[in-house]
Design a protein around this motif. Structure first.
Motif, PDB file in Angstrom:
ATOM      1  N   UNK A 249       0.411   4.793 -17.867  1.00 18.93           N
ATOM      2  CA  UNK A 249       0.634   3.343 -17.784  1.00 18.93           C
ATOM      3  C   UNK A 249       1.220   2.995 -16.421  1.00 18.93           C
ATOM      4  N   UNK A 250       2.209   3.782 -15.960  1.00 23.84           N
ATOM      5  CA  UNK A 250       2.801   3.559 -14.644  1.00 23.84           C
ATOM      6  C   UNK A 250       1.764   3.770 -13.538  1.00 23.84           C
ATOM      7  N   UNK A 251       0.931   4.799 -13.724  1.00 21.72           N
ATOM      8  CA  UNK A 251      -0.135   5.065 -12.743  1.00 21.72           C
ATOM      9  C   UNK A 251      -1.023   3.831 -12.604  1.00 21.72           C
ATOM     10  N   UNK A 252      -1.420   3.269 -13.727  1.00 19.56           N
ATOM     11  CA  UNK A 252      -2.279   2.079 -13.711  1.00 19.56           C
ATOM     12  C   UNK A 252      -1.551   0.901 -13.054  1.00 19.56           C
ATOM     13  N   UNK A 253      -0.266   0.754 -13.364  1.00 19.24           N
ATOM     14  CA  UNK A 253       0.518  -0.352 -12.801  1.00 19.24           C
ATOM     15  C   UNK A 253       0.627  -0.244 -11.288  1.00 19.24           C
ATOM     16  N   UNK A 254       0.981   0.933 -10.791  1.00 17.79           N
ATOM     17  CA  UNK A 254       1.078   1.133  -9.345  1.00 17.79           C
ATOM     18  C   UNK A 254      -0.289   0.924  -8.675  1.00 17.79           C
ATOM     19  N   UNK A 255      -1.343   1.415  -9.336  1.00 11.95           N
ATOM     20  CA  UNK A 255      -2.685   1.278  -8.767  1.00 11.95           C
ATOM     21  C   UNK A 255      -3.091  -0.183  -8.653  1.00 11.95           C
ATOM     22  N   UNK A 256      -2.783  -0.975  -9.661  1.00 12.44           N
ATOM     23  CA  UNK A 256      -3.119  -2.404  -9.615  1.00 12.44           C
ATOM     24  C   UNK A 256      -2.286  -3.117  -8.554  1.00 12.44           C
ATOM     25  N   UNK A 257      -1.026  -2.682  -8.369  1.00  9.79           N
ATOM     26  CA  UNK A 257      -0.201  -3.258  -7.302  1.00  9.79           C
ATOM     27  C   UNK A 257      -0.877  -3.095  -5.946  1.00  9.79           C
ATOM     28  N   UNK A 258      -1.399  -1.905  -5.697  1.00  3.99           N
ATOM     29  CA  UNK A 258      -2.087  -1.674  -4.431  1.00  3.99           C
ATOM     30  C   UNK A 258      -3.435  -2.356  -4.371  1.00  3.99           C
TER      31      UNK A 258
ATOM     32  N   UNK B 138       0.826  -1.203   0.000  1.00  2.00           N
ATOM     33  CA  UNK B 138       0.000   0.000   0.000  1.00  2.00           C
ATOM     34  C   UNK B 138       0.864   1.258   0.000  1.00  2.00           C
ATOM     35  N   UNK B 139       2.002   1.214   0.703  1.00  2.00           N
ATOM     36  CA  UNK B 139       2.922   2.357   0.699  1.00  2.00           C
ATOM     37  C   UNK B 139       3.593   2.504  -0.663  1.00  2.00           C
TER      38      UNK B 139
END
Length: 378
Positions: free
Chosen positions: A289-298, A16-17
């Motif tokens: 694309x990075x925004x989506x990737x980080x969001x899916x990680x969380x 989450x961090x």
């Protein structure tokens, strides 16, 4: 309580961090692109300075709103879903009745010192109410009534009101997000496809009988042949990319800013391509694309059903809007009045996007806290 042999596990790898920091980084980078472009991209320094100054003020308000949303208990706020639903409908009706009319559309409530685009805030309300419904009736969404009819009514009423403004771009965006949520929730795919097809046919009929929008479609199919008519905006956008090339023509050297309608709002991506060149335009796309990737990680760590759908809907609203805007600007889709999140000039969109990001991060941390509490209770 866990025994001494079984240490209390922490939230997995503090995802989450990591995800939240990644999201903040992407948003910050996009804001930098926005401010640089608004400050530089005009032959008239006074006009560009005015856009820049106002955007900085909008940014300050958006940051304050985002911090406030981060402090909210979204699960307690969930109990207010009827009020949220009513507020969305009433707000959109008020726009239709007394909204300021600009370019033939009623989308804004003019407060004198600022104009509010209510459909931007309706996006948040629609996601919130639909997330509540999908979480509450999770076990029944595979049925026709609970999985198709009722959810379609939930977003169908604001969808129709947004169409009446008319704002086809925002309406289609909201429909795409809602249909994606229903698909992931497990709504019957066949019925979902049939309702989606019926909606697409309905939009097609409305476009066919609307002279302005049917011209936009025909102009999109051949922008060069319509470059002096309804394809003027798209043609000027393509010229901006063409003149920018790989290296760009330089900051403050934009020629298309004075010729491209809505260059500082819906078509700011073209100005970035013109002044900074293809690599920087590609960087903007990659940031989403990075925004989506980080969001899916969380999102992968969010176990609570309501928080999952709420954060997923917010993610999709931002990402879908970004790529629809870029597709329009590059001539891959018919022209629609959709802003590029965090980059386009405008207070309403910037405020709604920051609120959505705050909701996403809030969901990540709320889910992490719930997992820790459950672990301690074991």
């Amino acid at each position: 309580m866990p025994s001494d042999k079984e240490p209390t596990p922490s939230f997995p790898t503090h995802a989450h961090w990591n995800a939240s920091i990644g999201l903040v980084f992407c948003v910050t980078a996009l804001i930098v692109f926005s401010l640089i472009t608004l400050f530089s991209a005009n032959s008239s320094f006074a006009i560009s300075q005015n856009y820049f100054n106002k955007q900085v003020i909008f940014l300050g308000v958006a940051i304050v709103a985002a911090v406030f949303v981060l402090t909210l208990n979204l699960e307690k706020l969930r109990k207010l879903w009827p009020i949220v639903a009513i507020a969305v409908v009433v707000g959109l009706i008020v726009v239709l009745l007394i909204g300021a009319k600009v370019n033939g559309a009623r989308r804004w409530i003019d407060l004198g010192f600022v104009k509010l685009q209510m459909s931007e805030f309706a996006k948040i309300g629609i996601i919130f109410v639909l997330a509540h419904y999908l979480a509450k009736y999770q076990r029944y969404v595979d049925g026709f009534w609970q999985g198709i009819v009722i959810p379609c009514i939930i977003f169908g009423i604001p969808f129709a009101l947004i169409i009446l403004e008319p704002d086809f771009g925002t309406a289609i965006l909201c429909a795409l997000v809602c249909v994606t949520l229903l698909f992931i929730a497990g709504s019957p795919v066949i019925w979902l496809g049939m309702f989606g097809l019926m909606g697409a046919i309905g939009i097609g009929v409305l476009v066919w009988f609307d002279p302005v929008r049917i011209k936009r479609v025909t102009s999109f199919l051949d922008p060069e042949a319509n470059r002096l008519d309804d394809g003027y905006q798209l043609w000027q956008s393509l010229l901006a990319f063409g003149s920018g090339g790989m290296n760009g023509i330089g900051l403050g050297q934009s020629r298309q800013f004075d010729f491209l309608p809505e260059a500082h709002t819906d078509f700011i991506f073209a100005i970035i391509g013109e002044e900074m060149g293809y690599p920087f335009a590609a960087m903007v796309a990659l940031l989403f694309v990075f925004f989506f990737t980080f969001a899916i990680m969380g999102l992968r760590q969010v176990k609570d059903t309501f928080l999952f759908y709420l954060s997923l809907g917010s993610i999709l609203m931002i990402v879908y809007q970004a790529f629809i805007n870029m597709a329009v600007v590059m001539g891959c889709a018919p022209t629609k009045g959709i802003s590029l999140p965090f980059v386009s000039y405008g207070g309403s969109n910037l405020l709604s996007m920051f609120i959505l990001v705050a909701i996403i991060i809030n969901c990540f941390f709320a889910s992490a806290k719930k997992q820790r509490l459950k672990t301690v209770e074991v």
